[in-house]
Design a protein around this motif. Structure first.
Motif, PDB file in Angstrom:
ATOM      1  N   GLN A 198       2.877  46.191  -9.240  1.00 52.87           N
ATOM      2  CA  GLN A 198       3.486  45.007  -8.337  1.00 52.87           C
ATOM      3  C   GLN A 198       2.353  43.567  -8.724  1.00 52.87           C
ATOM      4  OE1 GLN A 198       1.467  46.943  -7.306  1.00 52.87           O
ATOM      5  NE2 GLN A 198       0.240  46.890  -5.878  1.00 52.87           N
ATOM      6  N   CYS A 199       1.150  43.867  -8.895  1.00 45.69           N
ATOM      7  CA  CYS A 199       0.477  42.484  -8.447  1.00 45.69           C
ATOM      8  C   CYS A 199       0.785  41.657 -10.195  1.00 45.69           C
ATOM      9  CB  CYS A 199      -0.901  42.935  -8.756  1.00 45.69           C
ATOM     10  SG  CYS A 199      -1.575  43.554  -7.536  1.00 45.69           S
ATOM     11  N   VAL A 200       0.874  39.956  -9.654  1.00 46.27           N
ATOM     12  CA  VAL A 200       0.680  38.568 -10.598  1.00 46.27           C
ATOM     13  C   VAL A 200      -0.044  37.908 -10.796  1.00 46.27           C
ATOM     14  CG1 VAL A 200       3.392  39.400 -10.396  1.00 46.27           C
ATOM     15  CG2 VAL A 200       2.837  37.662  -9.081  1.00 46.27           C
ATOM     16  N   GLY A 201      -0.387  37.225 -11.283  1.00 45.02           N
ATOM     17  CA  GLY A 201      -0.543  35.926 -12.064  1.00 45.02           C
ATOM     18  C   GLY A 201      -2.463  36.787 -12.420  1.00 45.02           C
ATOM     19  N   HIS A 202      -3.503  35.549 -12.282  1.00 41.68           N
ATOM     20  CA  HIS A 202      -4.258  35.753 -13.038  1.00 41.68           C
ATOM     21  C   HIS A 202      -5.725  35.385 -11.865  1.00 41.68           C
ATOM     22  CE1 HIS A 202      -1.863  34.989 -16.619  1.00 41.68           C
ATOM     23  NE2 HIS A 202      -2.590  35.805 -17.391  1.00 41.68           N
ATOM     24  N   ILE A 203      -6.585  36.877 -12.146  1.00 42.66           N
ATOM     25  CA  ILE A 203      -7.238  36.791 -10.602  1.00 42.66           C
ATOM     26  C   ILE A 203      -8.920  36.996 -11.709  1.00 42.66           C
ATOM     27  CG2 ILE A 203      -6.487  37.880  -9.308  1.00 42.66           C
ATOM     28  CD1 ILE A 203      -7.377  40.452  -9.549  1.00 42.66           C
ATOM     29  N   ALA A 204     -10.137  36.698 -11.291  1.00 43.29           N
ATOM     30  CA  ALA A 204     -11.410  36.817 -11.476  1.00 43.29           C
ATOM     31  C   ALA A 204     -11.786  38.741 -11.722  1.00 43.29           C
ATOM     32  CB  ALA A 204     -12.415  35.960 -10.191  1.00 43.29           C
ATOM     33  N   ARG A 205     -12.907  39.563 -11.864  1.00 41.91           N
ATOM     34  CA  ARG A 205     -13.238  39.871 -12.252  1.00 41.91           C
ATOM     35  C   ARG A 205     -13.529  40.068 -10.773  1.00 41.91           C
ATOM     36  NH1 ARG A 205     -11.396  41.467 -17.189  1.00 41.91           N
ATOM     37  NH2 ARG A 205     -11.352  40.821 -18.990  1.00 41.91           N
ATOM     38  N   ALA A 206     -14.475  39.290 -10.596  1.00 40.02           N
ATOM     39  CA  ALA A 206     -15.186  39.686  -9.254  1.00 40.02           C
ATOM     40  C   ALA A 206     -13.545  39.335  -7.969  1.00 40.02           C
ATOM     41  CB  ALA A 206     -16.449  39.498  -9.682  1.00 40.02           C
ATOM     42  N   PRO A 207     -14.069  39.600  -6.553  1.00 34.67           N
ATOM     43  CA  PRO A 207     -13.793  39.052  -5.535  1.00 34.67           C
ATOM     44  C   PRO A 207     -13.874  38.016  -5.775  1.00 34.67           C
ATOM     45  CG  PRO A 207     -15.195  41.243  -4.989  1.00 34.67           C
ATOM     46  CD  PRO A 207     -15.095  41.076  -5.959  1.00 34.67           C
ATOM     47  N   ASP A 208     -12.978  36.899  -4.955  1.00 36.54           N
ATOM     48  CA  ASP A 208     -13.717  35.469  -4.805  1.00 36.54           C
ATOM     49  C   ASP A 208     -14.082  35.298  -3.645  1.00 36.54           C
ATOM     50  OD1 ASP A 208     -12.103  33.950  -6.645  1.00 36.54           O
ATOM     51  OD2 ASP A 208     -10.128  34.652  -6.132  1.00 36.54           O
ATOM     52  N   PHE A 209     -13.897  36.656  -2.288  1.00 39.17           N
ATOM     53  CA  PHE A 209     -14.511  36.574  -1.088  1.00 39.17           C
ATOM     54  C   PHE A 209     -14.197  38.208  -0.526  1.00 39.17           C
ATOM     55  CE2 PHE A 209     -11.976  32.983  -1.235  1.00 39.17           C
ATOM     56  CZ  PHE A 209     -12.451  31.450  -0.787  1.00 39.17           C
ATOM     57  N   SER A 268      -2.286  42.416 -13.019  1.00 38.87           N
ATOM     58  CA  SER A 268      -1.228  43.814 -13.166  1.00 38.87           C
ATOM     59  C   SER A 268      -2.420  44.713 -13.033  1.00 38.87           C
ATOM     60  CB  SER A 268      -0.353  43.445 -13.995  1.00 38.87           C
ATOM     61  OG  SER A 268      -1.468  43.513 -15.600  1.00 38.87           O
ATOM     62  N   SER A 269      -3.442  44.543 -13.714  1.00 35.09           N
ATOM     63  CA  SER A 269      -4.847  45.355 -13.793  1.00 35.09           C
ATOM     64  C   SER A 269      -5.161  46.307 -12.810  1.00 35.09           C
ATOM     65  CB  SER A 269      -5.986  45.003 -14.779  1.00 35.09           C
ATOM     66  OG  SER A 269      -6.170  44.176 -13.678  1.00 35.09           O
ATOM     67  N   VAL A 270      -4.581  45.893 -11.734  1.00 38.30           N
ATOM     68  CA  VAL A 270      -4.943  46.191 -10.184  1.00 38.30           C
ATOM     69  C   VAL A 270      -3.640  47.284  -9.802  1.00 38.30           C
ATOM     70  CG1 VAL A 270      -6.812  45.370  -9.767  1.00 38.30           C
ATOM     71  CG2 VAL A 270      -4.738  44.547  -8.898  1.00 38.30           C
ATOM     72  N   GLY A 271      -2.867  46.697  -9.909  1.00 31.75           N
ATOM     73  CA  GLY A 271      -1.624  47.038  -9.859  1.00 31.75           C
ATOM     74  C   GLY A 271      -0.483  46.887 -10.235  1.00 31.75           C
TER      75      GLY A 271
END
Length: 108
Positions: free
Chosen positions: A14-25, A9-12
């Motif tokens: 409408q976004c949910v869940g947990h992601i890494a700080r840097a892109p995976d791909f 949700s830190s990027v928008g």
């Protein structure tokens, strides 16, 4: 297997869940002559999420629109050439084994 360290949700909102700080791909895309879409989809036994920062800087997110119930998919119509940063996240805070698919034809 990457430790998730940020709320999607830190990027928008409408976004949910947990992601890494840097892109995976990182996908460097060159648009073709046809009008085919660019489709990012995830295959996993876990509840995964998907975040894409497209070539124009727009944030795109999905939770469960892909095949298999809890898998995400994002379809970009008339994709622009350029860099697409992709995060495969999890709905919870755990990590999960997953496969990212990129296609012009269909969601995996």
């Amino acid at each position: 297997w990457q430790r998730r360290s940020a709320s999607a949700s830190s990027v928008g909102s409408q976004c949910v869940g947990h992601i890494a700080r840097a892109p995976d791909f990182r996908v460097n895309w060159t648009a073709g002559l046809g009008s085919r879409p660019l489709i990012f989809s995830v295959d996993s036994d876990a509840d995964t999420t998907l975040v894409v920062n497209d070539a124009s800087g727009q944030w795109l997110c999905d939770d469960d629109s892909g095949n298999g119930g809890l898998n995400p998919a994002i379809t970009i119509q008339n994709p622009a050439s350029g860099q697409y940063d992709v995060w495969v996240g999890t709905f919870g805070t755990d990590t999960a084994h997953s496969t990212l698919n990129v296609s012009e034809l269909y969601s995996q």
